[in-house]
Design a protein around this motif. Structure first.
Motif, PDB file in Angstrom:
ATOM      1  N   GLU A  32       0.814  -1.207   0.000  1.00 62.00           N
ATOM      2  CA  GLU A  32       0.000   0.000   0.000  1.00 62.00           C
ATOM      3  C   GLU A  32       0.852   1.264   0.000  1.00 62.00           C
ATOM      4  O   GLU A  32       0.343   2.356  -0.233  1.00 62.00           O
ATOM      5  CB  GLU A  32      -0.909   0.023   1.234  1.00 62.00           C
ATOM      6  CG  GLU A  32      -1.969  -1.062   1.208  1.00 62.00           C
ATOM      7  CD  GLU A  32      -2.777  -1.120   2.490  1.00 62.00           C
ATOM      8  OE1 GLU A  32      -3.921  -1.596   2.445  1.00 62.00           O
ATOM      9  OE2 GLU A  32      -2.255  -0.686   3.537  1.00 62.00           O
ATOM     10  N   VAL A  33       2.122   1.120   0.292  1.00 61.33           N
ATOM     11  CA  VAL A  33       2.998   2.285   0.351  1.00 61.33           C
ATOM     12  C   VAL A  33       3.527   2.567  -1.039  1.00 61.33           C
ATOM     13  O   VAL A  33       4.546   2.074  -1.481  1.00 61.33           O
ATOM     14  CB  VAL A  33       4.164   2.070   1.335  1.00 61.33           C
ATOM     15  CG1 VAL A  33       5.077   3.286   1.333  1.00 61.33           C
ATOM     16  CG2 VAL A  33       3.621   1.832   2.718  1.00 61.33           C
ATOM     17  N   ARG A  34       2.763   3.332  -1.744  1.00 63.67           N
ATOM     18  CA  ARG A  34       3.130   3.846  -3.035  1.00 63.67           C
ATOM     19  C   ARG A  34       2.511   5.225  -3.121  1.00 63.67           C
ATOM     20  O   ARG A  34       1.736   5.621  -2.261  1.00 63.67           O
ATOM     21  CB  ARG A  34       2.634   2.939  -4.178  1.00 63.67           C
ATOM     22  CG  ARG A  34       1.302   2.290  -3.944  1.00 63.67           C
ATOM     23  CD  ARG A  34       0.972   1.220  -4.973  1.00 63.67           C
ATOM     24  NE  ARG A  34       1.071   1.733  -6.323  1.00 63.67           N
ATOM     25  CZ  ARG A  34       0.068   2.306  -6.969  1.00 63.67           C
ATOM     26  NH1 ARG A  34      -1.090   2.463  -6.367  1.00 63.67           N
ATOM     27  NH2 ARG A  34       0.225   2.735  -8.195  1.00 63.67           N
ATOM     28  N   ILE A  35       2.827   5.982  -4.140  1.00 65.27           N
ATOM     29  CA  ILE A  35       2.354   7.359  -4.189  1.00 65.27           C
ATOM     30  C   ILE A  35       0.836   7.428  -4.191  1.00 65.27           C
ATOM     31  O   ILE A  35       0.237   8.261  -3.572  1.00 65.27           O
ATOM     32  CB  ILE A  35       2.927   8.064  -5.435  1.00 65.27           C
ATOM     33  CG1 ILE A  35       4.446   8.038  -5.372  1.00 65.27           C
ATOM     34  CG2 ILE A  35       2.437   9.498  -5.526  1.00 65.27           C
ATOM     35  CD1 ILE A  35       5.018   8.430  -4.033  1.00 65.27           C
ATOM     36  N   ALA A  36       0.196   6.514  -4.905  1.00 65.02           N
ATOM     37  CA  ALA A  36      -1.265   6.508  -4.972  1.00 65.02           C
ATOM     38  C   ALA A  36      -1.815   5.582  -3.899  1.00 65.02           C
ATOM     39  O   ALA A  36      -2.247   4.482  -4.173  1.00 65.02           O
ATOM     40  CB  ALA A  36      -1.737   6.058  -6.350  1.00 65.02           C
ATOM     41  N   LEU A  37      -1.763   6.014  -2.650  1.00 61.98           N
ATOM     42  CA  LEU A  37      -2.316   5.210  -1.575  1.00 61.98           C
ATOM     43  C   LEU A  37      -3.827   5.065  -1.766  1.00 61.98           C
ATOM     44  O   LEU A  37      -4.502   5.972  -2.238  1.00 61.98           O
ATOM     45  CB  LEU A  37      -2.057   5.897  -0.228  1.00 61.98           C
ATOM     46  CG  LEU A  37      -0.614   5.811   0.295  1.00 61.98           C
ATOM     47  CD1 LEU A  37      -0.439   6.791   1.443  1.00 61.98           C
ATOM     48  CD2 LEU A  37      -0.287   4.416   0.741  1.00 61.98           C
ATOM     49  N   SER A  38      -4.347   3.900  -1.405  1.00 62.20           N
ATOM     50  CA  SER A  38      -5.785   3.672  -1.519  1.00 62.20           C
ATOM     51  C   SER A  38      -6.549   4.702  -0.717  1.00 62.20           C
ATOM     52  O   SER A  38      -6.151   5.087   0.369  1.00 62.20           O
ATOM     53  CB  SER A  38      -6.127   2.279  -0.980  1.00 62.20           C
ATOM     54  OG  SER A  38      -5.856   1.305  -1.919  1.00 62.20           O
ATOM     55  N   ARG A  39      -7.684   5.141  -1.261  1.00 63.26           N
ATOM     56  CA  ARG A  39      -8.512   6.105  -0.556  1.00 63.26           C
ATOM     57  C   ARG A  39      -9.842   5.440  -0.242  1.00 63.26           C
ATOM     58  O   ARG A  39     -10.666   5.262  -1.125  1.00 63.26           O
ATOM     59  CB  ARG A  39      -8.722   7.354  -1.414  1.00 63.26           C
ATOM     60  CG  ARG A  39      -7.438   8.066  -1.753  1.00 63.26           C
ATOM     61  CD  ARG A  39      -7.731   9.368  -2.464  1.00 63.26           C
ATOM     62  NE  ARG A  39      -8.587   9.146  -3.613  1.00 63.26           N
ATOM     63  CZ  ARG A  39      -9.333  10.096  -4.162  1.00 63.26           C
ATOM     64  NH1 ARG A  39      -9.332  11.296  -3.655  1.00 63.26           N
ATOM     65  NH2 ARG A  39     -10.065   9.839  -5.216  1.00 63.26           N
ATOM     66  N   GLY A  40     -10.033   5.099   1.018  1.00 61.20           N
ATOM     67  CA  GLY A  40     -11.261   4.419   1.407  1.00 61.20           C
ATOM     68  C   GLY A  40     -12.292   5.363   2.003  1.00 61.20           C
ATOM     69  O   GLY A  40     -13.317   4.913   2.486  1.00 61.20           O
ATOM     70  N   ASP A  41     -12.003   6.660   2.018  1.00 59.48           N
ATOM     71  CA  ASP A  41     -12.892   7.634   2.642  1.00 59.48           C
ATOM     72  C   ASP A  41     -13.952   8.083   1.643  1.00 59.48           C
ATOM     73  O   ASP A  41     -13.663   8.766   0.667  1.00 59.48           O
ATOM     74  CB  ASP A  41     -12.065   8.830   3.120  1.00 59.48           C
ATOM     75  CG  ASP A  41     -12.871   9.775   3.996  1.00 59.48           C
ATOM     76  OD1 ASP A  41     -14.111   9.684   3.974  1.00 59.48           O
ATOM     77  OD2 ASP A  41     -12.254  10.597   4.697  1.00 59.48           O
ATOM     78  N   ALA A  42     -15.200   7.724   1.895  1.00 59.55           N
ATOM     79  CA  ALA A  42     -16.276   8.069   0.964  1.00 59.55           C
ATOM     80  C   ALA A  42     -16.482   9.570   0.884  1.00 59.55           C
ATOM     81  O   ALA A  42     -17.000  10.074  -0.117  1.00 59.55           O
ATOM     82  CB  ALA A  42     -17.571   7.385   1.401  1.00 59.55           C
ATOM     83  N   GLU A  43     -16.085  10.326   1.932  1.00 61.34           N
ATOM     84  CA  GLU A  43     -16.273  11.773   1.903  1.00 61.34           C
ATOM     85  C   GLU A  43     -15.503  12.406   0.751  1.00 61.34           C
ATOM     86  O   GLU A  43     -15.966  13.381   0.142  1.00 61.34           O
ATOM     87  CB  GLU A  43     -15.816  12.421   3.217  1.00 61.34           C
ATOM     88  CG  GLU A  43     -16.064  13.930   3.236  1.00 61.34           C
ATOM     89  CD  GLU A  43     -15.440  14.645   4.413  1.00 61.34           C
ATOM     90  OE1 GLU A  43     -15.715  15.847   4.578  1.00 61.34           O
ATOM     91  OE2 GLU A  43     -14.682  14.009   5.166  1.00 61.34           O
ATOM     92  N   LEU A  44     -14.327  11.864   0.433  1.00 60.63           N
ATOM     93  CA  LEU A  44     -13.530  12.427  -0.653  1.00 60.63           C
ATOM     94  C   LEU A  44     -14.302  12.369  -1.966  1.00 60.63           C
ATOM     95  O   LEU A  44     -14.345  13.339  -2.717  1.00 60.63           O
ATOM     96  CB  LEU A  44     -12.197  11.686  -0.786  1.00 60.63           C
ATOM     97  CG  LEU A  44     -11.254  11.738   0.414  1.00 60.63           C
ATOM     98  CD1 LEU A  44      -9.984  10.954   0.113  1.00 60.63           C
ATOM     99  CD2 LEU A  44     -10.927  13.174   0.778  1.00 60.63           C
ATOM    100  N   GLY A  45     -14.902  11.214  -2.239  1.00 62.70           N
ATOM    101  CA  GLY A  45     -15.688  11.074  -3.464  1.00 62.70           C
ATOM    102  C   GLY A  45     -16.861  12.023  -3.495  1.00 62.70           C
ATOM    103  O   GLY A  45     -17.192  12.605  -4.540  1.00 62.70           O
ATOM    104  N   GLY A  46     -17.514  12.221  -2.348  1.00 58.94           N
ATOM    105  CA  GLY A  46     -18.632  13.142  -2.288  1.00 58.94           C
ATOM    106  C   GLY A  46     -18.214  14.578  -2.530  1.00 58.94           C
ATOM    107  O   GLY A  46     -18.900  15.323  -3.232  1.00 58.94           O
ATOM    108  N   LEU A  47     -17.063  14.973  -1.968  1.00 53.64           N
ATOM    109  CA  LEU A  47     -16.552  16.326  -2.183  1.00 53.64           C
ATOM    110  C   LEU A  47     -16.156  16.535  -3.636  1.00 53.64           C
ATOM    111  O   LEU A  47     -16.397  17.604  -4.206  1.00 53.64           O
ATOM    112  CB  LEU A  47     -15.355  16.587  -1.266  1.00 53.64           C
ATOM    113  CG  LEU A  47     -15.681  16.860   0.204  1.00 53.64           C
ATOM    114  CD1 LEU A  47     -14.411  16.855   1.039  1.00 53.64           C
ATOM    115  CD2 LEU A  47     -16.411  18.192   0.351  1.00 53.64           C
ATOM    116  N   GLU A  48     -15.535  15.529  -4.232  1.00 51.89           N
ATOM    117  CA  GLU A  48     -15.135  15.641  -5.639  1.00 51.89           C
ATOM    118  C   GLU A  48     -16.351  15.833  -6.533  1.00 51.89           C
ATOM    119  O   GLU A  48     -16.349  16.693  -7.428  1.00 51.89           O
ATOM    120  CB  GLU A  48     -14.330  14.400  -6.033  1.00 51.89           C
ATOM    121  CG  GLU A  48     -12.956  14.352  -5.379  1.00 51.89           C
ATOM    122  CD  GLU A  48     -12.267  13.012  -5.504  1.00 51.89           C
ATOM    123  OE1 GLU A  48     -11.066  12.938  -5.170  1.00 51.89           O
ATOM    124  OE2 GLU A  48     -12.911  12.028  -5.928  1.00 51.89           O
ATOM    125  N   ALA A  49     -17.391  15.058  -6.279  1.00 50.67           N
ATOM    126  CA  ALA A  49     -18.621  15.208  -7.065  1.00 50.67           C
ATOM    127  C   ALA A  49     -19.255  16.570  -6.829  1.00 50.67           C
ATOM    128  O   ALA A  49     -19.739  17.224  -7.771  1.00 50.67           O
ATOM    129  CB  ALA A  49     -19.604  14.095  -6.707  1.00 50.67           C
TER     130      ALA A  49
END
Length: 325
Positions: free
Chosen positions: A61-78
């Motif tokens: 998991e330690v790479r630049i594109a770490l997994s994002r499991g936070d649903a709030e991020l997707g909601g803010l992006e939308a």
């Protein structure tokens, strides 16, 4: 950071232990927080943080594109896309509203720009601390026919980091051709600017920039922490005068107001940058910026550039979606 969050991902959100581990890895490797600070922020012991970091590395998991499991991020992006008309918004996690967002935004930007590059592309680049931080997160590879164009001149003196090295370092990462504007970002007069463009060979770079496929820029405030202040490009007295004219920020050293209008001030006639109408004409326009002190500047920059993509941080995204309150 480029990983998409589908409805299935939300329904099957990672377990709390997994989210905690990924947050710890982000704080440590991207935000460069100490293990003790992470332990305090997450409410766990330092030994637990050490264990989670080791697990994150073991699980890949330690790479630049770490997994994002936070649903709030997707909601803010939308929400950002709906409110401001972006084709895409990318929100980087942030450990707290007071944390420096430069590293997280740089990580997200490096991953995003690496993914959009292709052969035979012409990309125009600005400069600044946020863009510089993206360099360590680029997915380096050789691309055929990639041309990198600097959108603004440089600085004449720097002590440690040179903010204008970004275009050349970016070009090196992809084995690309690089076109620079070998002049100060601000010259002494409009006459000097015209002479440099028409009689000193810079017109060729300006002409080459008129068919850009994409641009990547950031935005600066007019405060003492801004790049234009740290490198003495715009002095205290000029920045005060520009604020009195309604200026809230600068893009490629062009100062604009909250409505995205270029301020009617003589300084803007001395900027050695590719014209902003040329920058706005690029089909792909990426704006990367964050931080509470830049909210007015980001708001104006959105109106000025009309970006197709915004890369920002969690705290800034929240403010931009609630009207800046």
């Amino acid at each position: 950071m480029s990983e998409e969050i589908s409805a299935g991902d939300v329904l099957h959100a990672p377990k709390r232990s997994e989210r905690l581990r990924q947050r710890a890895a982000w704080m440590y490797f991207v935000e460069e927080m100490t293990q003790s600070a992470i332990a305090e922020a997450l409410g766990v012991g330092r030994v637990t943080v050490v264990r989670m970091l080791a697990e994150a590395k073991a699980l890949g998991e330690v790479r630049i594109a770490l997994s994002r499991g936070d649903a709030e991020l997707g909601g803010l992006e939308a929400g950002l896309c709906k409110l401001h008309g972006f084709s895409e918004a990318i929100v980087a996690p942030l450990s707290s509203a007071s944390a420096d967002p430069t590293g997280p935004i740089g990580a997200a930007l490096g991953d995003h720009v690496s993914a959009l590059l292709r052969n035979d592309m012409k990309i125009g680049l600005g400069w600044g601390r946020t863009l510089n931080r993206s360099l360590e997160y680029l997915h380096e590879r050789s691309l055929r026919g990639l041309n990198v164009v600097s959108l603004v001149g440089g600085v004449t003196h720097f002590a440690r980091d040179n903010p204008v090295e970004f275009p050349s370092a970016f070009a090196h990462a992809f084995n690309a051709e690089c076109y620079l504007i070998p002049a100060p970002a601000l010259v002494d007069s409009p006459t000097t600017k015209t002479a440099l463009i028409e009689r000193c060979g810079l017109g060729a770079v300006y002409d080459f920039a008129r068919a850009l496929d994409a641009v990547v820029v950031s935005v600066g405030s007019l405060g003492p922490e801004a790049t234009v202040a740290r490198f003495a490009l715009i002095g205290d007295a000029e920045r005060k005068a520009l604020r009195e004219y309604g200026g809230v920020g600068e893009m490629l050293c062009n100062v604009f107001d909250r409505e995205g209008r270029i301020v009617d001030h003589p300084l803007n006639e001395r900027v050695m940058s590719v014209p902003l109408e040329v920058v706005r004409a690029a089909p792909i326009r990426v704006l990367a910026a964050g931080g509470e002190h830049k909210l007015a500047a980001i708001d104006g920059a959105i109106k000025l550039l009309k970006p197709t993509t915004l890369v920002t941080d969690l705290a800034t995204a929240r403010r931009l979606t609630d009207g800046g309150r």
